[in-house]
Design a protein around this motif. Structure first.
Motif, mmCIF file in Angstrom:
data_model
loop_
_atom_site.group_PDB
_atom_site.id
_atom_site.type_symbol
_atom_site.label_atom_id
_atom_site.label_comp_id
_atom_site.label_asym_id
_atom_site.label_seq_id
_atom_site.Cartn_x
_atom_site.Cartn_y
_atom_site.Cartn_z
ATOM 1 N N THR A 166 52.672 54.144 52.885
ATOM 2 C CA THR A 166 52.368 52.734 53.169
ATOM 3 C C THR A 166 51.443 52.177 52.097
ATOM 4 O O THR A 166 51.647 51.059 51.610
ATOM 5 N N ILE A 167 50.434 52.956 51.698
ATOM 6 C CA ILE A 167 49.525 52.511 50.643
ATOM 7 C C ILE A 167 50.299 52.250 49.356
ATOM 8 O O ILE A 167 50.126 51.204 48.711
ATOM 9 N N LYS A 168 51.166 53.175 48.973
ATOM 10 C CA LYS A 168 51.973 52.995 47.754
ATOM 11 C C LYS A 168 52.808 51.719 47.833
ATOM 12 O O LYS A 168 52.892 50.969 46.865
ATOM 13 N N SER A 169 53.416 51.477 48.974
ATOM 14 C CA SER A 169 54.245 50.285 49.158
ATOM 15 C C SER A 169 53.418 49.008 49.014
ATOM 16 O O SER A 169 53.832 48.050 48.356
ATOM 17 N N LEU A 170 52.231 48.985 49.606
ATOM 18 C CA LEU A 170 51.366 47.805 49.527
ATOM 19 C C LEU A 170 50.832 47.598 48.104
ATOM 20 O O LEU A 170 50.758 46.460 47.626
ATOM 21 N N VAL A 171 50.507 48.681 47.430
ATOM 22 C CA VAL A 171 50.052 48.573 46.040
ATOM 23 C C VAL A 171 51.172 48.007 45.179
ATOM 24 O O VAL A 171 50.937 47.134 44.327
ATOM 25 N N GLU A 172 52.386 48.455 45.399
ATOM 26 C CA GLU A 172 53.535 47.945 44.636
ATOM 27 C C GLU A 172 53.748 46.448 44.894
ATOM 28 O O GLU A 172 53.979 45.678 43.960
ATOM 29 N N LYS A 173 53.630 46.013 46.144
ATOM 30 C CA LYS A 173 53.764 44.582 46.457
ATOM 31 C C LYS A 173 52.683 43.769 45.752
ATOM 32 O O LYS A 173 52.949 42.692 45.226
#
Length: 192
Positions: A166-173
């Motif tokens: 989830t952290i990776k996904s939010l950082v990518e966004k």
């Protein structure tokens, strides 16, 4: 012209030049702010944000560096809806050097009644800042929040930890929206 009169003229001229210089600096700062703000496209934000569901406690998972959290760890934000529809905001953290708790209270409100994802927040009158809910979990368990200037960004969670995917996904966004995610500071959460 006598000596006293010359001194008064000199003082008046000095004050006038100082006021002109201050006005020039202020105008320059306003220009730079507006120029920088125009550099970015508006943020893509979450749709259909329910502020009642958003209310409650949020733990900071990561943030971009900022002056008001410079010596903070275990940061937490609490939101509650006031009777007038505004949102009470209480940000708190522990101070690095002492471990003491620091807390600031503010108020927030939607910039536009039709869009609950774009808020204005105020901690010190008359200053306001934008607060944009870029992404929020359908169950309101995590959120990505930032400012139009791309200067401020937070990854928030209902729990002190958030899974790596989830952290990776939010950082990518956040990266896709122009935030400098290489500068993210990840929380050392030790809530008690």
């Amino acid at each position: 012209m006598n000596r006293r009169k010359k001194q008064q003229v000199k003082e008046t001229l000095t004050l006038s030049l100082g006021a002109i210089a201050a006005a020039g600096v202020t105008a320059g700062l306003v220009y730079l702010y507006k120029k920088n703000a125009e550099h970015w496209l508006p943020l893509d934000v979450a749709t259909n944000v329910d502020l009642q569901k958003y209310s409650g406690d949020w733990y900071e998972i990561a943030r971009l560096p900022n002056r008001f959290e410079k010596h903070c760890y275990s940061s937490k934000a609490s939101y509650s809806i006031n009777e007038d529809g505004t949102i009470k905001v209480v940000n708190s953290c522990h101070i690095d050097s002492t471990g003491e708790t620091k807390s600031e209270e503010g108020i927030a409100w939607p910039k536009d009644a039709s869009d609950n994802a774009r808020l204005k927040v105020q901690f010190f009158w008359p200053f306001t800042a934008d607060y944009n809910i870029i992404d929020v979990d359908p169950d309101y368990q995590y959120a990505l929040v930032g400012t139009e200037s791309r200067k401020y960004l937070w990854i928030m969670s209902r729990k002190p930890e958030l899974d790596l995917e989830t952290i990776k996904s939010l950082v990518e966004k956040a990266t896709q929206q122009g935030f400098n995610t290489l500068e993210l500071i990840f929380a050392k959460n030790t809530f008690s």
